[in-house]
Design a protein around this motif. Structure first.
Motif, mmCIF file in Angstrom:
data_model
loop_
_atom_site.group_PDB
_atom_site.id
_atom_site.type_symbol
_atom_site.label_atom_id
_atom_site.label_comp_id
_atom_site.label_asym_id
_atom_site.label_seq_id
_atom_site.Cartn_x
_atom_site.Cartn_y
_atom_site.Cartn_z
ATOM 1 N N UNK A 195 19.654 66.609 6.061
ATOM 2 C CA UNK A 195 18.535 67.455 5.643
ATOM 3 C C UNK A 195 17.949 66.936 4.333
ATOM 4 N N UNK A 196 18.776 66.303 3.507
ATOM 5 C CA UNK A 196 18.343 65.807 2.205
ATOM 6 C C UNK A 196 17.185 64.829 2.323
ATOM 7 N N UNK A 197 17.293 63.887 3.244
ATOM 8 C CA UNK A 197 16.227 62.892 3.413
ATOM 9 C C UNK A 197 14.906 63.537 3.765
ATOM 10 N N UNK A 198 14.949 64.479 4.683
ATOM 11 C CA UNK A 198 13.735 65.180 5.081
ATOM 12 C C UNK A 198 13.131 65.926 3.894
ATOM 13 N N UNK A 199 13.946 66.723 3.208
ATOM 14 C CA UNK A 199 13.439 67.543 2.102
ATOM 15 C C UNK A 199 12.971 66.673 0.931
#
Length: 166
Positions: free
Chosen positions: A151-155
């Motif tokens: 999720x970190x990459x997306x956010x």
């Protein structure tokens, strides 16, 4: 999970903590690419009276973060131990993410990451970034990835493009 460093790879093994612990409480063990132990981290949230969460982070048997948080992740009081072993106290008036951090925190929350875990990591990262003039930020992003996964990459990408998107 594998994280590539400047000279070697690191492997993160984590165990979810269940029972009376809050969602996203985990115990992490970090090894290098030769299988040598590097570090262990305990990220623990415990429900307290009046709907507060007592959030604690231990790194190699040292408390590096201890705070009382509201269920929505707002900080009531607490402290973090910086890399130079100085204690950074904070309260609800000293922790207020803005801009990219605000977007990033809101995005993680919308993806299901527990508010208390976001607060712990973002507060620790904010302290690390300020105390090291940016050097600690890179280290911190490794920790965020461990807490919340892909999720970190997306956010991160979404909020870099448009900090007002969340």
């Amino acid at each position: 999970m594998k994280k590539t460093g400047s000279t070697e790879n690191y492997y993160f093994v984590y165990f979810p903590i269940e029972g009376s612990a809050e969602k996203d409480s985990k115990y992490y063990i970090i090894f290098n690419d030769k299988g040598v132990f590097q570090s262990d981290i305990l990220l623990l949230g415990l429900k307290e009276k009046d709907n507060f969460i007592h959030a604690v982070v231990h790194n190699n048997d040292q408390v590096v973060f201890d705070a009382l948080l509201q269920e929505n992740g707002s900080v009531e009081s607490g402290f973090a131990i910086l890399s130079d072993n100085t204690k950074q106290e904070f309260s609800k008036s000293t922790v207020a993410p803005k801009g990219w951090w605000s977007c990033f925190n809101n995005c993680l929350a919308s993806q299901g990451v527990a508010a208390w875990a976001i607060t712990v990591v973002s507060t620790m990262c904010g302290v690390a970034c300020a105390a090291t003039f940016g050097i600690g930020c890179a280290i911190c992003f490794g920790g965020i990835t461990v807490v919340s996964g892909s999720v970190v990459g997306y956010c991160s990408g979404t909020c870099q493009k448009d900090p007002d998107s969340y």
